[in-house]
Design a protein around this motif. Structure first.
Motif: not given
Length: 159
Positions: A71-83
């Motif tokens: 999760x953190x590695x993904x956010x570091x590369x692309x901060x777009x999230x949905x929850x």
């Protein structure tokens, strides 16, 4: 400031929303939730979904975790999230961007107070915990929510 609420434009066969849901209802569902299901995107485009603990404070979701997680590695590369929270019949779905939070003493105290919902799990309620860094925040861009689908299916836009 509360977001702008508008009825969702649903396919005809789903029914027609009639009354916008109040943001206060969605905000309460977000604040009370114990688990938030996060969706991120891996660098190769594959989706990744994971449950996270979090704190809804000041119209944003604050959370933490190891920088070594997918999760953190993904956010570091692309901060777009949905929850999202809820189980379908009641739901709040939020889209935004995750980033490192700037936590001052006042915010740390509000986060520690909100963390009381995890007291039975032994989570610390000390503001100092939040001043040490490692706190991420998701600022919402838009959300969809309902408690009586489709009657109150509402989109919220944060401006």
């Amino acid at each position: 400031m509360d977001p702008i609420a508008e009825l969702l434009d649903l396919p005809r066969e789903y029914g027609k929303p009639k009354t916008p849901m109040a943001w206060a209802v969605a905000r309460a569902l977000l604040a009370e939730s114990m688990h938030y299901w996060f969706a991120t995107v891996r660098p190769d485009g594959r989706p990744h979904v994971v449950p996270r603990d979090g704190l809804w404070v000041d119209n944003a979701l604050f959370y933490g975790g190891s920088s070594e997680t997918i999760h953190a590695r993904n956010v570091a590369a692309n901060p777009a999230v949905a929850f999202h929270v809820g189980a379908g019949l009641t739901a709040v779905i939020v889209e935004g961007e995750a980033r490192e939070a700037e936590v001052d003493r006042s915010l740390a105290e509000r986060l520690a107070e909100a963390q009381a919902k995890y007291k039975e799990f032994g989570y610390p309620q000390d503001p100092e915990t939040f001043l040490q860094g490692g706190v991420l925040v998701v600022q919402p861009r838009r959300a969809m929510a309902w408690t009586n689908y489709p009657a109150d299916a509402t989109r919220f836009r944060f401006v």
